[in-house]
Design a protein around this motif. Sequence first.
Motif, PDB file in Angstrom:
ATOM      1  N   ALA A  16       0.826  -1.212   0.000  1.00  0.00           N
ATOM      2  CA  ALA A  16       0.000   0.000   0.000  1.00  0.00           C
ATOM      3  C   ALA A  16       0.860   1.262   0.000  1.00  0.00           C
ATOM      4  O   ALA A  16       0.623   2.210  -0.770  1.00  0.00           O
ATOM      5  CB  ALA A  16      -0.924  -0.004   1.217  1.00  0.00           C
ATOM      6  N   GLU A  17       1.877   1.271   0.910  1.00  0.00           N
ATOM      7  CA  GLU A  17       2.754   2.443   0.959  1.00  0.00           C
ATOM      8  C   GLU A  17       3.497   2.648  -0.364  1.00  0.00           C
ATOM      9  O   GLU A  17       3.664   3.771  -0.850  1.00  0.00           O
ATOM     10  CB  GLU A  17       3.747   2.305   2.108  1.00  0.00           C
ATOM     11  CG  GLU A  17       3.158   2.385   3.490  1.00  0.00           C
ATOM     12  CD  GLU A  17       2.585   1.055   3.943  1.00  0.00           C
ATOM     13  OE1 GLU A  17       2.584   0.102   3.127  1.00  0.00           O
ATOM     14  OE2 GLU A  17       2.118   0.972   5.093  1.00  0.00           O
ATOM     15  N   THR A  18       3.948   1.532  -0.937  1.00  0.00           N
ATOM     16  CA  THR A  18       4.662   1.626  -2.223  1.00  0.00           C
ATOM     17  C   THR A  18       3.747   2.150  -3.327  1.00  0.00           C
ATOM     18  O   THR A  18       4.140   2.988  -4.144  1.00  0.00           O
ATOM     19  CB  THR A  18       5.215   0.251  -2.618  1.00  0.00           C
ATOM     20  OG1 THR A  18       6.084  -0.224  -1.578  1.00  0.00           O
ATOM     21  CG2 THR A  18       5.969   0.336  -3.929  1.00  0.00           C
ATOM     22  N   ALA A  19       2.505   1.660  -3.338  1.00  0.00           N
ATOM     23  CA  ALA A  19       1.563   2.131  -4.364  1.00  0.00           C
ATOM     24  C   ALA A  19       1.281   3.624  -4.203  1.00  0.00           C
ATOM     25  O   ALA A  19       1.224   4.374  -5.189  1.00  0.00           O
ATOM     26  CB  ALA A  19       0.267   1.334  -4.276  1.00  0.00           C
ATOM     27  N   TRP A  20       1.107   4.071  -2.923  1.00  0.00           N
ATOM     28  CA  TRP A  20       0.890   5.506  -2.699  1.00  0.00           C
ATOM     29  C   TRP A  20       2.104   6.333  -3.132  1.00  0.00           C
ATOM     30  O   TRP A  20       1.959   7.409  -3.732  1.00  0.00           O
ATOM     31  CB  TRP A  20       0.605   5.750  -1.211  1.00  0.00           C
ATOM     32  CG  TRP A  20      -0.838   5.587  -0.853  1.00  0.00           C
ATOM     33  CD1 TRP A  20      -1.413   4.534  -0.237  1.00  0.00           C
ATOM     34  CD2 TRP A  20      -1.869   6.524  -1.125  1.00  0.00           C
ATOM     35  NE1 TRP A  20      -2.755   4.724  -0.078  1.00  0.00           N
ATOM     36  CE2 TRP A  20      -3.073   5.961  -0.627  1.00  0.00           C
ATOM     37  CE3 TRP A  20      -1.937   7.763  -1.745  1.00  0.00           C
ATOM     38  CZ2 TRP A  20      -4.295   6.603  -0.716  1.00  0.00           C
ATOM     39  CZ3 TRP A  20      -3.176   8.405  -1.826  1.00  0.00           C
ATOM     40  CH2 TRP A  20      -4.328   7.832  -1.325  1.00  0.00           C
ATOM     41  N   MET A  21       3.293   5.848  -2.844  1.00  0.00           N
ATOM     42  CA  MET A  21       4.499   6.583  -3.224  1.00  0.00           C
ATOM     43  C   MET A  21       4.622   6.722  -4.734  1.00  0.00           C
ATOM     44  O   MET A  21       4.858   7.807  -5.263  1.00  0.00           O
ATOM     45  CB  MET A  21       5.732   5.873  -2.662  1.00  0.00           C
ATOM     46  CG  MET A  21       7.040   6.611  -2.975  1.00  0.00           C
ATOM     47  SD  MET A  21       8.498   5.640  -2.525  1.00  0.00           S
ATOM     48  CE  MET A  21       8.414   4.357  -3.796  1.00  0.00           C
ATOM     49  N   ILE A  22       4.415   5.615  -5.428  1.00  0.00           N
ATOM     50  CA  ILE A  22       4.500   5.674  -6.892  1.00  0.00           C
ATOM     51  C   ILE A  22       3.376   6.529  -7.460  1.00  0.00           C
ATOM     52  O   ILE A  22       3.559   7.288  -8.426  1.00  0.00           O
ATOM     53  CB  ILE A  22       4.459   4.245  -7.475  1.00  0.00           C
ATOM     54  CG1 ILE A  22       5.715   3.471  -7.028  1.00  0.00           C
ATOM     55  CG2 ILE A  22       4.385   4.295  -8.991  1.00  0.00           C
ATOM     56  CD1 ILE A  22       5.721   2.027  -7.495  1.00  0.00           C
ATOM     57  N   GLY A  23       2.160   6.438  -6.844  1.00  0.00           N
ATOM     58  CA  GLY A  23       1.057   7.266  -7.326  1.00  0.00           C
ATOM     59  C   GLY A  23       1.335   8.749  -7.165  1.00  0.00           C
ATOM     60  O   GLY A  23       1.059   9.543  -8.078  1.00  0.00           O
ATOM     61  N   TRP A  24       1.910   9.126  -5.995  1.00  0.00           N
ATOM     62  CA  TRP A  24       2.235  10.537  -5.800  1.00  0.00           C
ATOM     63  C   TRP A  24       3.355  10.985  -6.727  1.00  0.00           C
ATOM     64  O   TRP A  24       3.342  12.122  -7.232  1.00  0.00           O
ATOM     65  CB  TRP A  24       2.639  10.781  -4.334  1.00  0.00           C
ATOM     66  CG  TRP A  24       1.467  11.005  -3.451  1.00  0.00           C
ATOM     67  CD1 TRP A  24       0.953  10.159  -2.521  1.00  0.00           C
ATOM     68  CD2 TRP A  24       0.632  12.169  -3.440  1.00  0.00           C
ATOM     69  NE1 TRP A  24      -0.151  10.699  -1.915  1.00  0.00           N
ATOM     70  CE2 TRP A  24      -0.376  11.950  -2.460  1.00  0.00           C
ATOM     71  CE3 TRP A  24       0.608  13.374  -4.161  1.00  0.00           C
ATOM     72  CZ2 TRP A  24      -1.370  12.880  -2.171  1.00  0.00           C
ATOM     73  CZ3 TRP A  24      -0.380  14.296  -3.880  1.00  0.00           C
ATOM     74  CH2 TRP A  24      -1.354  14.060  -2.901  1.00  0.00           C
ATOM     75  N   MET A  25       4.321  10.129  -6.977  1.00  0.00           N
ATOM     76  CA  MET A  25       5.384  10.457  -7.933  1.00  0.00           C
ATOM     77  C   MET A  25       4.795  10.708  -9.317  1.00  0.00           C
ATOM     78  O   MET A  25       5.160  11.668 -10.005  1.00  0.00           O
ATOM     79  CB  MET A  25       6.415   9.331  -7.986  1.00  0.00           C
ATOM     80  CG  MET A  25       7.288   9.211  -6.736  1.00  0.00           C
ATOM     81  SD  MET A  25       8.365   7.760  -6.803  1.00  0.00           S
ATOM     82  CE  MET A  25       9.298   8.125  -8.299  1.00  0.00           C
TER      83      MET A  25
END
Length: 306
Positions: free
Chosen positions: A45-54
């Motif tokens: 989840a954290e990884t998906a949020w990070m990539i989404g914000w990027m």
Amino acid sequence: MPRRVIRKWRPSLAFVLGGPLAAVFFLPLIGIAYFRVAGGVLGWAETAWMIGWMAFVATAILGYLLWRLVLRPVRALTEFSQSEGATAAPVHVGTPEFMNLAEAVIEMTTRLRGREAVLRSYADHVTHELKSPLSAICGAAELLADDALSAADRARLVANIATASDRMAGLLDSQRALARAHEPMPDGVCLVSDVVAGRAEVVGDGEVPLSADVMGIVLGHLFDNAFAQGATHVTVDLQENGLVVSDDGPGVSAGNRDRIFAPFFTTNRDGGGTGMGLAIVQQMLGAHGATIELLEGPGAVFAIRF
């Protein structure tokens, strides 16, 4: 002269368009690499949020750049080219490629508007001026129908018709010449003495950056004006800063100096002058990036700058 585009450093169009393509290509690779190297640090989840914000931040930045450097300049140039009247030309237009395009569009639009205004005003002038000779011809034709008219009166009326016809032909020829003056003729160079062809004295000879056709028309008008005003000798001198054409005529009076290049202005109307010779010269030189100005001196002195 058209207003120049203010040149500031901007990234090239290739960079602006290449940025989104690079982002589309590298963001998935960054995500894959992250999972490969540090996949255990953050959860899914954290990884998906990070990539989404990027992706969101990259998209926002690239969208702003595309709007600022591509979309806004295109809209500004479109609005300027389609507008009527004195709409201000855009001065900030994004990438270097759009700067060059903007200068070309502004110059072309300004030239077309100026040509339209000049030709429209001259058409109005010709329409007005044609009324007098046309009325003279119609009146003479009516009087010639009188069988009781004497031979002397008949000859005088025929002469009036010929004079009015010549006046009308001169006005129409000037209109055609003015229209041609706005169209750039083939580029080239020519030798001053070859163009002068004995009509004037060449003091300084050499090549000028205009074709023989253009220089022939320009110098022909200047020579004709000089001789029409009573000059007997014309001098052409190629100097370091331009071509100087002078004559030994009466020159231009102080009251007429500011009007000498104005369309329709002439001091020889009774002699058939239309007042378009110098206007045509100025327009033709302007179409080739050159200028002409009236200098001080005995007689009429004109300087052509290339």
